[in-house]
Scaffold this active site. Sequence first.
Site, PDB file in Angstrom:
ATOM      1  N   TYR A  61       0.790  -1.139   0.163  1.00  0.00           N
ATOM      2  CA  TYR A  61       0.021   0.007  -0.001  1.00  0.00           C
ATOM      3  C   TYR A  61       1.013   1.239   0.070  1.00  0.00           C
ATOM      4  CZ  TYR A  61      -4.342  -2.509   0.082  1.00  0.00           C
ATOM      5  OH  TYR A  61      -5.501  -3.134  -0.319  1.00  0.00           O
ATOM      6  N   GLU A  92      -8.327  -6.777   4.776  1.00  0.00           N
ATOM      7  CA  GLU A  92      -7.727  -7.783   4.082  1.00  0.00           C
ATOM      8  C   GLU A  92      -6.910  -8.669   5.089  1.00  0.00           C
ATOM      9  OE1 GLU A  92      -5.423  -5.952   1.100  1.00  0.00           O
ATOM     10  OE2 GLU A  92      -7.585  -5.203   0.295  1.00  0.00           O
TER      11      GLU A  92
END
Length: 402
Positions: free
Chosen positions: A95, A137
């Site tokens: 990310y 997630e």
Amino acid sequence: MLSQKTIDIVKSTAPVLEERGKDITTHFYKSMFAAHPELLDIFNHANQQQGRQQTALATTVYAAARYIDQLEVLIPAVTQISHKHRSLGVKAEHYPIVGEFLLKAIKEVLGDAATDEIIDAWAEAYGVIAKIFIDTEAGMYREASEQLGGWMDFKEFEVADKVEESSLITSFYFKPKDGSQVPAYKPGQYITIKLHIPGEKNIVNRQYSLSAAPGQDYFRISVKREADHEPAGKASNYLHGHVNKGDVVELSAPAGDFYLDVDNEAPVALISGGVGITPMMSMLETLAAKNSKREIVFIHAARNEAAHAFKEHTQQMVKELANARSYVAYDKKTDEQTMCDVEGRISAEFLKEVISSDSICYVCGPVPFMGAVIGHLSQNGIPEDRIKFEFFGPAVELSKAQ
């Protein structure tokens, strides 16, 4: 918690992101892959080359800007994308890379219009949104690995069988190489298969719906052989031509938010086109295994009888179920065909005639097919929350696909 100033700045960028979003995301992927080519082992190259991934990300970024003060609106999209990320092996450490190159792309595409104030506001907003994805997630990874027979990322499976289902579709049966148990999954979910194709620089990942009911000692996927051209046919042609009984592949644990609600007793309609029949087979087999008394309508559209996969199997299951009916649509009716209820496209009138208004409808197939069918169901008064659908690859806007 974002400040009101940050929220106002991010929301003010929504119109330009709607207009220039794909330019930004195209630039983003190009720059990120140039700096981090290892990420090409995760992403679907076909979706990249066709522009679908860029469009999907642009839509997500625009939605984030528009609803930055109502992030709960984004939860369904976050869930769907997170399932795909978990299935592909996207991790928290990816990310910051994405954030760095997304902000650079916004700056480089918009130029002077992307002031330092705007970039700083987006950096803050991205941090909040990324944390939502990372946390979601992380929970999915835990669930996948902690379930009976589960695992974290990819695991080796042996091809136990390879069965031709039609002129276009072949099924592959996979059993764990280590002899362990196959985990439970929800009928309609998918797995990712990781392929090391000779001559390919990067790993090829593809997501395929599981086409058998859960509770077996195997996974089954049923793959349509695409035309022999790049990029869409790369994985399917390799599977059809080179993956055989006894070979070993790597699979992810099942994922996906498109699945049959097995506890609901409402009437159900399973509507598929082409290879979209695959998740519907898992659902129908599950209903048959339960000897369900639900009202069930199974509708499948194929080019012709030769291209119609699982036709005898579905007929037999429908025959044995107490309240099930099946209908078949072929592009063109011929004297040789033993079954064909609809010639050409499925109409709203036909769907109104055969599907009860209180049905839960599951739809899967090519995007134009789904766009038309979902439009017909809505026209017939089926509420939005009773129409469930699955995309192969990144979601696109159905209204533009009809």
